[in-house]
Scaffold this active site. Structure first.
Site, PDB file in Angstrom:
ATOM      1  N   GLU A  52       0.848  -1.198   0.000  1.00  0.00           N
ATOM      2  CA  GLU A  52       0.000   0.000   0.000  1.00  0.00           C
ATOM      3  C   GLU A  52       0.879   1.242   0.000  1.00  0.00           C
ATOM      4  O   GLU A  52       1.973   1.255   0.582  1.00  0.00           O
ATOM      5  CB  GLU A  52      -0.903   0.001   1.250  1.00  0.00           C
ATOM      6  CG  GLU A  52      -1.762   1.261   1.355  1.00  0.00           C
ATOM      7  CD  GLU A  52      -2.855   1.195   2.412  1.00  0.00           C
ATOM      8  OE1 GLU A  52      -2.871   0.242   3.207  1.00  0.00           O
ATOM      9  OE2 GLU A  52      -3.710   2.122   2.422  1.00  0.00           O
ATOM     10  N   ASN A  97      -6.742   1.812   2.796  1.00  0.00           N
ATOM     11  CA  ASN A  97      -7.447   3.084   2.919  1.00  0.00           C
ATOM     12  C   ASN A  97      -6.969   4.087   1.869  1.00  0.00           C
ATOM     13  O   ASN A  97      -7.733   4.949   1.436  1.00  0.00           O
ATOM     14  CB  ASN A  97      -7.229   3.668   4.321  1.00  0.00           C
ATOM     15  CG  ASN A  97      -7.826   2.792   5.407  1.00  0.00           C
ATOM     16  OD1 ASN A  97      -8.655   1.922   5.133  1.00  0.00           O
ATOM     17  ND2 ASN A  97      -7.411   3.013   6.643  1.00  0.00           N
ATOM     18  N   ASN A 197     -12.289  -0.669  -0.708  1.00  0.00           N
ATOM     19  CA  ASN A 197     -11.612  -1.203   0.478  1.00  0.00           C
ATOM     20  C   ASN A 197     -12.369  -0.773   1.731  1.00  0.00           C
ATOM     21  O   ASN A 197     -12.697   0.409   1.887  1.00  0.00           O
ATOM     22  CB  ASN A 197     -10.184  -0.625   0.544  1.00  0.00           C
ATOM     23  CG  ASN A 197      -9.483  -0.993   1.841  1.00  0.00           C
ATOM     24  OD1 ASN A 197      -9.128  -2.155   2.046  1.00  0.00           O
ATOM     25  ND2 ASN A 197      -9.296  -0.022   2.725  1.00  0.00           N
ATOM     26  N   GLU A 198     -12.646  -1.719   2.612  1.00  0.00           N
ATOM     27  CA  GLU A 198     -13.253  -1.446   3.925  1.00  0.00           C
ATOM     28  C   GLU A 198     -14.324  -0.359   3.835  1.00  0.00           C
ATOM     29  O   GLU A 198     -14.307   0.614   4.616  1.00  0.00           O
ATOM     30  CB  GLU A 198     -12.174  -1.044   4.940  1.00  0.00           C
ATOM     31  CG  GLU A 198     -11.255  -2.187   5.279  1.00  0.00           C
ATOM     32  CD  GLU A 198     -10.315  -1.911   6.465  1.00  0.00           C
ATOM     33  OE1 GLU A 198     -10.264  -0.778   6.954  1.00  0.00           O
ATOM     34  OE2 GLU A 198      -9.633  -2.872   6.877  1.00  0.00           O
ATOM     35  N   TYR A 270      -7.031  -7.627  12.175  1.00  0.00           N
ATOM     36  CA  TYR A 270      -5.778  -7.281  12.856  1.00  0.00           C
ATOM     37  C   TYR A 270      -5.962  -7.606  14.323  1.00  0.00           C
ATOM     38  O   TYR A 270      -7.001  -7.299  14.903  1.00  0.00           O
ATOM     39  CB  TYR A 270      -5.466  -5.792  12.693  1.00  0.00           C
ATOM     40  CG  TYR A 270      -5.150  -5.429  11.258  1.00  0.00           C
ATOM     41  CD1 TYR A 270      -3.903  -5.708  10.720  1.00  0.00           C
ATOM     42  CD2 TYR A 270      -6.099  -4.819  10.454  1.00  0.00           C
ATOM     43  CE1 TYR A 270      -3.607  -5.393   9.394  1.00  0.00           C
ATOM     44  CE2 TYR A 270      -5.822  -4.505   9.127  1.00  0.00           C
ATOM     45  CZ  TYR A 270      -4.574  -4.798   8.611  1.00  0.00           C
ATOM     46  OH  TYR A 270      -4.283  -4.488   7.304  1.00  0.00           O
ATOM     47  N   GLU A 320      -6.572  -8.823   4.130  1.00  0.00           N
ATOM     48  CA  GLU A 320      -5.679  -8.137   5.076  1.00  0.00           C
ATOM     49  C   GLU A 320      -5.726  -8.911   6.385  1.00  0.00           C
ATOM     50  O   GLU A 320      -6.812  -9.106   6.950  1.00  0.00           O
ATOM     51  CB  GLU A 320      -6.121  -6.693   5.347  1.00  0.00           C
ATOM     52  CG  GLU A 320      -5.850  -5.737   4.216  1.00  0.00           C
ATOM     53  CD  GLU A 320      -6.213  -4.294   4.563  1.00  0.00           C
ATOM     54  OE1 GLU A 320      -6.098  -3.910   5.743  1.00  0.00           O
ATOM     55  OE2 GLU A 320      -6.617  -3.570   3.629  1.00  0.00           O
ATOM     56  N   GLN A 372       1.522  -5.808   5.752  1.00  0.00           N
ATOM     57  CA  GLN A 372       1.888  -5.533   4.381  1.00  0.00           C
ATOM     58  C   GLN A 372       3.312  -6.051   4.159  1.00  0.00           C
ATOM     59  O   GLN A 372       3.893  -6.606   5.078  1.00  0.00           O
ATOM     60  CB  GLN A 372       1.800  -4.035   4.121  1.00  0.00           C
ATOM     61  CG  GLN A 372       0.428  -3.475   4.478  1.00  0.00           C
ATOM     62  CD  GLN A 372       0.238  -2.024   4.085  1.00  0.00           C
ATOM     63  OE1 GLN A 372       1.123  -1.359   3.565  1.00  0.00           O
ATOM     64  NE2 GLN A 372      -0.967  -1.522   4.355  1.00  0.00           N
TER      65      GLN A 372
END
Ligand code: AHR
Length: 533
Positions: A52, A97, A197-198, A270, A320, A372
């Site tokens: 990212e 993000n 994304n999200e 996470y 992720e 990442q």
């Protein structure tokens, strides 16, 4: 002399202790491997990664023209070599993000004409010196397949369509010709595209509710598929389980609305050792497994109503996952050095636990991306003139180079523990796990060879284990790889490697139904050998 009566009561006490499990510490644990008990085919894309535009992942990570260790294109060759060791089949790009305010046209064409932009997700200046074509070149060098995310935040469905045209259409229309003008006569043929994304997150630029997201995603998908019918699409599933929000509701709506359209639903997780409680922390991959099962059920329900022609059902992409909690304070969440988490041995065990969970759910989890690749919550850490491999590098490397074929449903019998109530992430709902087995196991079978991955979660006890084959005999030399360290807080650094993979002496097994191995405390072990009929 012990009386007859006393002997009988001693016997009864021993039997009672055995039944209550108090004596089980002296017995061997058992792992049964049955090559006929198959879960599904392991998709190698579960060993994917993620790059990212965040902190020093791209600039100062994979790409750093100012480093003496970079080639003429600014690619960090030492980082590239380390990344190659992870045998990465698929790499997600460019966010995260970041993507929700990224306009891909800013990052193509002559570098001197590319506009610098304010990067609002992670508060940097985005110079756009690295973009689509630089990433494609990098992916070729690394030997990984690119997986792109489109901007469904501030971006339009037209912009998403044009990116597919630029990347995947050979010639003719404006953006295909523009790619050719930029020096790429052949299309990039990007197969995997995620639709935002999200988008469930209030932090996401252009955040939408589930209904509005689904509508936008469906229309984007329509235009993108009309441009290239061969692409596979990933819907943004729920990213977080926050008190007061209902992630299942988000997933249910997205799956119902997009059940005919998408190929995957993306989930994110996470975790962190927030309370500094080792046993809670190392059980956290089990929560990922529970969520996988819930979403699998939701997918099955929607697939009964779906109209997908001969396409596969929807699969889960954990696109992720990682440990991220130390660099979660305001001053470490943004800017040049955002998210530069340093990892220790317990973190490596959690990563092994995640990978075990992906294998145990190989029928539905067909993609996963460690977030990442470098510097930003990453297995590789670099400064201008050096790099090192973090602890979490090693379990991922072992899986991605060994664990393929058919996932097996291994039976595990060992002691267990209960956790306290704990938090996975800062904003997450509390959770609690009961009967957590000290041994966390996955297994795979391919071409007569079985691979067994075992985390021994026990902090101070080796667990002697009978590994039993239910069908066929173990035979020959078993390779043994171990990730371990002197203590669970051991970290690596530029000048010291405290945690890495050690290849142990091979185990010699002669056509036998079982062998015994003692898994050391706080370790991950990978065993690899043959099963013959
Ligand atoms: O990987 C870091 C960030 O975590 C990603 O940008 C976002 O998708 C997630 O919240």
């Amino acid at each position: 002399m012990i009386s007859q009566l006393k002997l009988i009561s001693l016997h009864v006490m021993i039997l009672a202790a055995l039944f209550s499990g108090k004596l089980s510490a002296q017995e061997n644990a058992r792992i049964k491997i049955d090559i006929d008990r198959q879960i599904g085919t392991i998709n190698e894309n579960i060993y994917g990664n993620f790059v990212e535009h965040l902190g020093r992942c791209v600039y100062g990570g994979i790409y750093d023209p100012d480093s003496p260790l970079s080639d003429e294109n600014g690619i960090r060759t030492d980082v590239l070599e380390a990344a190659k060791g992870l045998n990465i089949p698929l790499t997600r790009y460019p966010g995260g993000n970041f993507v929700s305010n990224y306009h891909w046209k800013d990052g193509v064409g002559p570098k001197q004409d590319r506009p610098p932009r304010m990067e609002l997700a992670w508060e940097r200046l985005e110079t756009n010196q690295f973009g689509t074509n630089e990433f494609i070149d990098y992916a070729k060098q690394l030997g990984t397949e690119p997986y792109f995310a489109v901007n469904l935040g501030t971006g339009t469905i037209k912009e998403a369509q044009e990116w597919v045209e630029y990347c995947n259409v050979k010639e003719g229309p404006y953006y295909a010709e523009l790619r050719k003008k930029h020096g790429y006569p052949e299309p990039h043929n990007i197969k995997y595209w995620s639709l935002g994304n999200e988008m469930d997150g209030f932090w996401q630029m252009g955040h939408l509710n589930a209904e509005d997201y689904s509508k936008k995603a469906r229309e984007a998908a329509k235009l993108m598929r009309l441009t290239d019918p061969n692409i596979e699409l990933i819907a943004a599933g729920a990213s977080n389980f926050r008190p007061g929000s209902d992630p299942h509701e988000w997933n249910a709506t997205v799956l119902a609305e997009l059940r005919d359209v998408v190929d995957y639903i993306a989930l994110h997780m996470y975790v962190g050792n927030h309370q500094d409680n080792y046993y809670n922390f190392v059980s956290s991959p089990l929560v990922l497994e529970e969520r996988t099962q819930v979403v699998k059920g939701m997918i099955q329900r929607e697939m009964e109503k779906a109209n997908r022609g001969d396409r596969d059902p929807i699969y889960i992409a954990w696109d992720e996952y990682n440990i991220w909690y130390r660099w979660r304070q305001d001053e470490t969440m943004s800017g040049e050095r955002a998210l530069e988490e340093r990892y220790n041995l317990e973190d490596a065990l959690v990563i092994a636990g995640f990978l075990n969970a992906f294998i145990r759910n190989a029928d539905i989890v067909k993609m996963a991306n460690m977030a990442q690749l470098v510097n930003v919550i990453a297995p590789i850490f670099a400064e201008k003139d050096a790099m090192f491999k973090q602890t979490i590098y090693y379990p991922l490397q072992l899986f991605a180079n060994n664990m393929f074929g058919t996932a097996l449903d291994a039976y595990v019998d060992c002691e267990t523990y209960d956790t306290d109530e704990f938090f996975l992430g800062l904003a997450e709902q509390a959770t609690q796990q009961s009967n957590v087995p000290y041994l966390d196991v996955s297994a795979a079978y391919q071409n007569g060879e079985v691979v067994i991955g075992v985390v021994n979660r026990h902090l101070d006890k080796a667990i002697s284990t009978d590994i039993i084959s239910q069908e066929g005999l173990f035979d020959g030399e078993f390779e043994v790889f171990e990730v371990n360290g002197s203590d669970i807080k051991a970290e690596n650094d530029f000048d010291k490697t405290n945690v890495e993979t050690e290849q142990k002496d091979t185990l010699k097994v002669k056509k036998s139904e079982q062998f015994t191995y003692a898994f050391p405390p706080h370790s991950f072990t990978l065993l690899k050998g043959k099963i013959v009929k």
